[in-house]
Design an enzyme around this catalytic site. Sequence first.
Site, mmCIF file in Angstrom:
data_model
loop_
_atom_site.group_PDB
_atom_site.id
_atom_site.type_symbol
_atom_site.label_atom_id
_atom_site.label_comp_id
_atom_site.label_asym_id
_atom_site.label_seq_id
_atom_site.Cartn_x
_atom_site.Cartn_y
_atom_site.Cartn_z
ATOM 1 C CE LYS A 1 40.063 39.037 38.766
ATOM 2 N NZ LYS A 1 40.938 39.112 37.574
ATOM 3 C CE1 TYR B 1 11.491 20.933 42.032
ATOM 4 C CE2 TYR B 1 13.576 21.557 43.039
ATOM 5 C CZ TYR B 1 12.256 21.828 42.746
ATOM 6 O OH TYR B 1 11.697 23.011 43.168
HETATM 7 C C1 LIG Z 1 42.218 38.646 37.961
HETATM 8 C C2 LIG Z 1 43.490 39.293 37.592
HETATM 9 C C3 LIG Z 1 44.611 39.191 38.432
HETATM 10 C C4 LIG Z 1 44.632 38.326 39.664
HETATM 11 O O1 LIG Z 1 44.877 36.987 39.295
HETATM 12 P P1 LIG Z 1 45.163 35.845 40.366
HETATM 13 O O2 LIG Z 1 45.565 34.682 39.559
HETATM 14 O O3 LIG Z 1 43.879 35.622 41.104
HETATM 15 O O4 LIG Z 1 46.241 36.340 41.258
HETATM 16 C C5 LIG Z 1 45.735 39.921 38.099
HETATM 17 N N1 LIG Z 1 45.782 40.676 36.969
HETATM 18 C C6 LIG Z 1 44.732 40.760 36.126
HETATM 19 C C7 LIG Z 1 44.865 41.593 34.902
HETATM 20 C C8 LIG Z 1 43.563 40.067 36.392
HETATM 21 O O5 LIG Z 1 42.543 40.142 35.536
#
Ligand SMILES: *Cc1c(COP(=O)(O)O)cnc(C)c1O
Length: 378
Positions: free
Chosen positions: A44, A270
């Site tokens: 993701k 800035y």
């Molecule tokens: C983002 C997510 C993961 C992965 O988590 P990590 O700590 O990066 O391994 C796993 N399960 C769900 C439901 C998530 O939202």
Amino acid sequence: MTSMVPFFEKSRAWIELDMTALQHNISMLYAQLPKGCTLMPVVKANAYGHGSVLIAQELNRSGIRAFCVATVAEAVELREHGITGEILILGYTHPQQFDLLLQYNLTQTVINYEYAQMLNTIGQPIPVHIAVDTGMNRLGESWKHYDRILTIFQMHNLRVTGIFTHLCADDSMKSESQTFTQKQAAFFQSLMNQLHAHGYFPKAHSLDSYGLLNYSQFGGAYARVGIALYGVLSNYEDLSICPVPLYPVLSVKARVVLTKEIHAGENVGYGLAYTAKQDKRLALIAIGYADGVPRCLSCGNGDVLINGQSAPIVGQICMDQMTVDISNIPNVHSGDIAVILGKSGNREITAYDLAEKCGTITNELLSRFGSRLIRTLK
Ligand SMILES: *Cc1c(COP(=O)(O)O)cnc(C)c1O
């Protein structure tokens, strides 16, 4: 590879991916898997900034057949780039986009009972995993509602292939967190026992990165591993409990645009945020906060590496560029490479260094490296 842009590669600012490190991490994490469990990498947020297509293609090539993303758009992008295997959307998909689930052969998370009823109206069987809330109080139907969850299994247009819960305190080994996590696992197991008693045997999963490292005994069909795959943990302190060495996959680099000398009393950038106390040599670097460099590294809070030496950030980081002090680094020229995150000579700036300076976790830091950076292989 469609997402590579060779002509623009390494021209201004870019991400370098170390696929050897990724392969190393995969094999380290495989070795941690409980029996019967396989990796379901979480790609993701553009694979936590790394570039989801490049990462998923590499994972596909090394035999990985299941992925998690957060949104339907992320899943469609992977399919459009030829990614095969199961793609589970962990988050909410609006009913207007339900047709994409079928069109691209995606697996949708059932976020609660009402959502299952909506999905069931699509008119064609659709693969789903049911999210079960065991105490995080985010997504999921409550583990207490066996009856409702059983009804979801009986819905005609849902093909329940998986069921999962998310552990929200598995990163800490404090006794309070351990007790909580054990409870979450027990609640999930009691639901599974009910389902088994009714003849339902979906693939169950509960482990994320920290779950796999700290609680692999919970087992399951998949480990939904995100951050650890990319070779870092969320916080530096957690390295002490990490049973395996992991190597960071991502580096961020940018070109020196120009160098210049300024006199004592002159300002940079800035808001008159920096006034030179003595004569200085500066370099302008072609990367800014719109590329994902946290603005909180401004004014000497952060540095970059040039020729293996540290150049402190001077004044406020701008949207597209930033200035560093090279007074102590000889022979810096336009076109040289500045390392924002990664190794240069014997020095290294880690994701932990940057995240700590900005009061955040590596997950946020990495996932914010934005769309403007070209992603290329090391
Ligand atoms: C983002 C997510 C993961 C992965 O988590 P990590 O700590 O990066 O391994 C796993 N399960 C769900 C439901 C998530 O939202």
